[in-house]
Design an enzyme around this catalytic site. Structure first.
Site, PDB file in Angstrom:
ATOM      1  N   GLY A  15      -0.031  14.848  -8.621  1.00  0.00           N
ATOM      2  CA  GLY A  15      -1.492  14.774  -8.484  1.00  0.00           C
ATOM      3  C   GLY A  15      -1.970  15.895  -7.575  1.00  0.00           C
ATOM      4  O   GLY A  15      -2.977  15.775  -6.879  1.00  0.00           O
ATOM      5  N   VAL A  20      -7.011  14.744  -3.152  1.00  0.00           N
ATOM      6  CA  VAL A  20      -6.106  14.707  -1.994  1.00  0.00           C
ATOM      7  C   VAL A  20      -5.074  15.834  -2.083  1.00  0.00           C
ATOM      8  O   VAL A  20      -4.762  16.487  -1.084  1.00  0.00           O
ATOM      9  CB  VAL A  20      -5.409  13.330  -1.892  1.00  0.00           C
ATOM     10  CG1 VAL A  20      -4.524  13.270  -0.653  1.00  0.00           C
ATOM     11  CG2 VAL A  20      -6.442  12.201  -1.843  1.00  0.00           C
ATOM     12  N   TYR A 150      -5.625  -2.115 -11.076  1.00  0.00           N
ATOM     13  CA  TYR A 150      -5.228  -1.014 -10.185  1.00  0.00           C
ATOM     14  C   TYR A 150      -4.512  -1.565  -8.946  1.00  0.00           C
ATOM     15  O   TYR A 150      -3.456  -1.067  -8.532  1.00  0.00           O
ATOM     16  CB  TYR A 150      -6.506  -0.273  -9.795  1.00  0.00           C
ATOM     17  CG  TYR A 150      -6.415   0.822  -8.774  1.00  0.00           C
ATOM     18  CD1 TYR A 150      -5.948   2.096  -9.125  1.00  0.00           C
ATOM     19  CD2 TYR A 150      -6.857   0.617  -7.456  1.00  0.00           C
ATOM     20  CE1 TYR A 150      -5.918   3.124  -8.190  1.00  0.00           C
ATOM     21  CE2 TYR A 150      -6.830   1.639  -6.524  1.00  0.00           C
ATOM     22  CZ  TYR A 150      -6.364   2.894  -6.897  1.00  0.00           C
ATOM     23  OH  TYR A 150      -6.339   3.910  -5.967  1.00  0.00           O
ATOM     24  N   LYS A 154      -0.602  -0.883  -7.725  1.00  0.00           N
ATOM     25  CA  LYS A 154      -0.345  -0.180  -6.462  1.00  0.00           C
ATOM     26  C   LYS A 154       0.477  -1.036  -5.490  1.00  0.00           C
ATOM     27  O   LYS A 154       1.339  -0.541  -4.790  1.00  0.00           O
ATOM     28  CB  LYS A 154      -1.670   0.207  -5.804  1.00  0.00           C
ATOM     29  CG  LYS A 154      -2.394   1.336  -6.530  1.00  0.00           C
ATOM     30  CD  LYS A 154      -2.003   2.673  -5.946  1.00  0.00           C
ATOM     31  CE  LYS A 154      -2.704   3.824  -6.611  1.00  0.00           C
ATOM     32  NZ  LYS A 154      -2.182   5.120  -6.184  1.00  0.00           N
TER      33      LYS A 154
HETATM   34  P1  NAP Z   1      -7.762  12.580  -8.310  1.00  0.00           P
HETATM   35  O1  NAP Z   1      -8.545  13.682  -7.730  1.00  0.00           O
HETATM   36  O2  NAP Z   1      -8.203  11.985  -9.607  1.00  0.00           O
HETATM   37  O3  NAP Z   1      -6.246  13.028  -8.415  1.00  0.00           O
HETATM   38  C1  NAP Z   1      -5.307  12.274  -9.120  1.00  0.00           C
HETATM   39  C2  NAP Z   1      -4.439  13.226  -9.870  1.00  0.00           C
HETATM   40  O4  NAP Z   1      -3.467  12.471 -10.595  1.00  0.00           O
HETATM   41  C3  NAP Z   1      -5.205  14.044 -10.888  1.00  0.00           C
HETATM   42  O5  NAP Z   1      -5.401  15.332 -10.354  1.00  0.00           O
HETATM   43  C4  NAP Z   1      -4.324  14.039 -12.138  1.00  0.00           C
HETATM   44  O6  NAP Z   1      -3.870  15.317 -12.493  1.00  0.00           O
HETATM   45  C5  NAP Z   1      -3.092  13.243 -11.707  1.00  0.00           C
HETATM   46  N1  NAP Z   1      -2.690  12.362 -12.794  1.00  0.00           N
HETATM   47  C6  NAP Z   1      -3.378  11.323 -13.314  1.00  0.00           C
HETATM   48  N2  NAP Z   1      -2.695  10.796 -14.342  1.00  0.00           N
HETATM   49  C7  NAP Z   1      -1.547  11.532 -14.469  1.00  0.00           C
HETATM   50  C8  NAP Z   1      -0.440  11.487 -15.349  1.00  0.00           C
HETATM   51  N3  NAP Z   1      -0.370  10.558 -16.315  1.00  0.00           N
HETATM   52  N4  NAP Z   1       0.533  12.396 -15.206  1.00  0.00           N
HETATM   53  C9  NAP Z   1       0.470  13.337 -14.234  1.00  0.00           C
HETATM   54  N5  NAP Z   1      -0.537  13.429 -13.351  1.00  0.00           N
HETATM   55  C10 NAP Z   1      -1.545  12.531 -13.481  1.00  0.00           C
HETATM   56  O7  NAP Z   1      -7.664  11.381  -7.298  1.00  0.00           O
HETATM   57  P2  NAP Z   1      -7.409  11.370  -5.739  1.00  0.00           P
HETATM   58  O8  NAP Z   1      -8.581  10.693  -5.151  1.00  0.00           O
HETATM   59  O9  NAP Z   1      -6.951  12.686  -5.241  1.00  0.00           O
HETATM   60  O10 NAP Z   1      -6.205  10.322  -5.683  1.00  0.00           O
HETATM   61  C11 NAP Z   1      -4.985  10.605  -5.011  1.00  0.00           C
HETATM   62  C12 NAP Z   1      -4.361   9.276  -4.635  1.00  0.00           C
HETATM   63  O11 NAP Z   1      -5.219   8.612  -3.696  1.00  0.00           O
HETATM   64  C13 NAP Z   1      -4.201   8.311  -5.805  1.00  0.00           C
HETATM   65  O12 NAP Z   1      -2.933   7.716  -5.730  1.00  0.00           O
HETATM   66  C14 NAP Z   1      -5.294   7.285  -5.585  1.00  0.00           C
HETATM   67  O13 NAP Z   1      -4.944   6.031  -6.137  1.00  0.00           O
HETATM   68  C15 NAP Z   1      -5.385   7.258  -4.088  1.00  0.00           C
HETATM   69  N6  NAP Z   1      -6.650   6.781  -3.506  1.00  0.00           N
HETATM   70  C16 NAP Z   1      -7.818   7.401  -3.804  1.00  0.00           C
HETATM   71  C17 NAP Z   1      -8.992   6.972  -3.198  1.00  0.00           C
HETATM   72  C18 NAP Z   1     -10.324   7.678  -3.407  1.00  0.00           C
HETATM   73  O14 NAP Z   1     -11.334   7.231  -2.841  1.00  0.00           O
HETATM   74  N7  NAP Z   1     -10.377   8.770  -4.155  1.00  0.00           N
HETATM   75  C19 NAP Z   1      -8.960   5.896  -2.292  1.00  0.00           C
HETATM   76  C20 NAP Z   1      -7.737   5.288  -2.013  1.00  0.00           C
HETATM   77  C21 NAP Z   1      -6.584   5.759  -2.622  1.00  0.00           C
HETATM   78  P3  NAP Z   1      -4.739  16.413 -13.348  1.00  0.00           P
HETATM   79  O15 NAP Z   1      -5.986  16.615 -12.549  1.00  0.00           O
HETATM   80  O16 NAP Z   1      -3.854  17.582 -13.359  1.00  0.00           O
HETATM   81  O17 NAP Z   1      -4.998  15.786 -14.674  1.00  0.00           O
END
Ligand code: NAP
Ligand code: GDP
Length: 333
Positions: A15, A20, A150, A154
């Protein structure tokens, strides 16, 4: 005499191009070399996204690990979304995230990865549990119904981390952030989290002279963490945290902000002066889920978070400067 070759540290960030992942890349590259959060001699950081392999697929995942041979993994990849996307696609959130996590954890075991950190979320906690949320309370009851797919997927990472440790001695752990925001977020109007969604909505309202409509009552409370702060905390966790049990990565419980306060801060940062209202027919989700960062502060020895309005202003400035290439879903004004 032949010199012993020092083993290289290869850190794979799944990711790696998301909110992040981009923040970790930024911090590693911009902090002074060999400092607490900067890149250290002998480290190679690899940031991968879905184009490098679909982590729902076991063979793709194995190939990725064979290609990069990581010694350490920060596992961020997930199907991610805000309240409304979570409510719509509960089974997809459950299945995709179970598959991604199982493949990454097992590939890490097979590749003899020295340390793996997976990213959870405060959504994993029970809906009805004594507040504040603390690391020991994850499995004490069902999560909120709005995102149970979700949340269950997790939660299972924590169960797996302990099972991998007990059966195979693996050093697998997890970090639990609250709601995150910053540059490179997903600014989709419907499927995103509240801050990026409202920044985009407020931008369009100003541009088109239309009302700025905030979903729900504006009363729920959330803790928000700036992606650059979270990036530093993950780098710290990788280097300095030695436990299988998860750790909450968050600002203090006293830093809860209402959705109305968030919307007000966005209105200020965008310079919006038009009509502004709440659509109370839409869901509020969980009312509040304050998480304690006491364990984090004790172990890291104090940490200064970027103040909320400053972080929000920087995020809005990033969005305005990068609108053409930002993740804005299908909408391009
Ligand atoms: P994000 O910007 O959507 O990043 C998630 C990344 O996961 C995306 O860039 C995507 O890659 C990759 N991904 C999704 N499905 C995939 C797959 N099947 N195979 C390979 N890569 C895949 O989200 P984020 O907010 O940075 O999230 C990072 C972590 O933080 C996650 O684990 C999320 O659950 C956790 N989190 C987020 C929040 C929030 O408020 N955003 C809060 C708590 C926890 P591509 O872009 O290359 O497609
Ligand atoms: P949550 O913390 O998992 O509930 O995730 P969100 O980041 O989606 O925040 C949801 C809260 O913000 C709820 O109280 C929503 O009613 C409120 N909200 C207001 N406007 C929006 C919006 O445009 N998008 C999202 N996702 N939530 C919004």
């Amino acid at each position: 005499m032949a010199q012993a070759t020092q083993q290289k540290t290869v850190i794979l960030v799944t990711g790696g191009h998301g909110l992040v992942g981009s923040a970790i890349k930024h911090v590693i590259e911009s902090e002074p070399a060999n400092s607490r959060f900067g890149k250290r001699t002998g480290e190679e950081w690899i940031f991968v996204g879905s184009r490098d392999g679909d982590l729902r697929d076991q063979a793709d995942t194995k190939k990725l690990f064979e290609k990069y041979k990581p010694t350490h993994v920060i596992h961020l990849a997930a199907l991610v979304g805000g309240l409304f996307k979570n409510m719509k696609y509960k089974l997809t959130f459950l299945r995709d995230n179970i598959l991604i996590n199982d493949n990454v954890l097992h590939a890490s075991y097979e590749a003899k990865v020295t340390k793996l950190i997976s990213c959870l979320s405060t959504c994993v906690f029970p809906d009805k549990v004594e507040l504040p949320l603390e690391e020991s309370k994850i499995h004490l009851g069902p999560p909120h119904e709005s995102n149970f797919g979700y949340a269950h997927a997790k939660r299972m990472v924590d169960v797996s981390n302990h099972a991998y440790h007990e059966e195979f001695g693996c050093n697998f752990t997890s970090g639990i952030p609250t709601n995150i925001f910053g540059p490179h977020d997903n600014f989709d109007l419907e499927d995103s989290h509240v801050i990026p969604g409202l920044i985009h909505k407020c931008y369009l309202a100003k541009k088109n002279g239309t009302p700025f409509v905030v979903s729900g009552t504006g009363k729920p409370l959330r803790q928000f963490i700036y992606s650059y702060d979270l990036a530093k905390l993950f780098i710290w966790q990788l280097r300095e945290y030695n436990d299988i049990d998860p750790i909450i990565l968050s600002v203090g419980e006293d830093q809860e902000v209402s959705i109305k306060e968030v919307a007000d801060a966005i209105v200020k940062a965008i310079g919006f002066t038009g009509e502004y209202k709440f659509d109370t027919s839409r869901a509020d989700g969980q009312f509040r889920k304050p998480a304690s960062n006491a364990k984090l502060l004790k172990l890291i020895g104090g940490y200064e978070f970027v103040p909320f309005q400053k972080a929000l202003d920087e995020t809005v400035q990033w969005f305005l400067s990068n609108y053409a290439n930002a993740r804005t879903g299908s909408v391009k004004a």
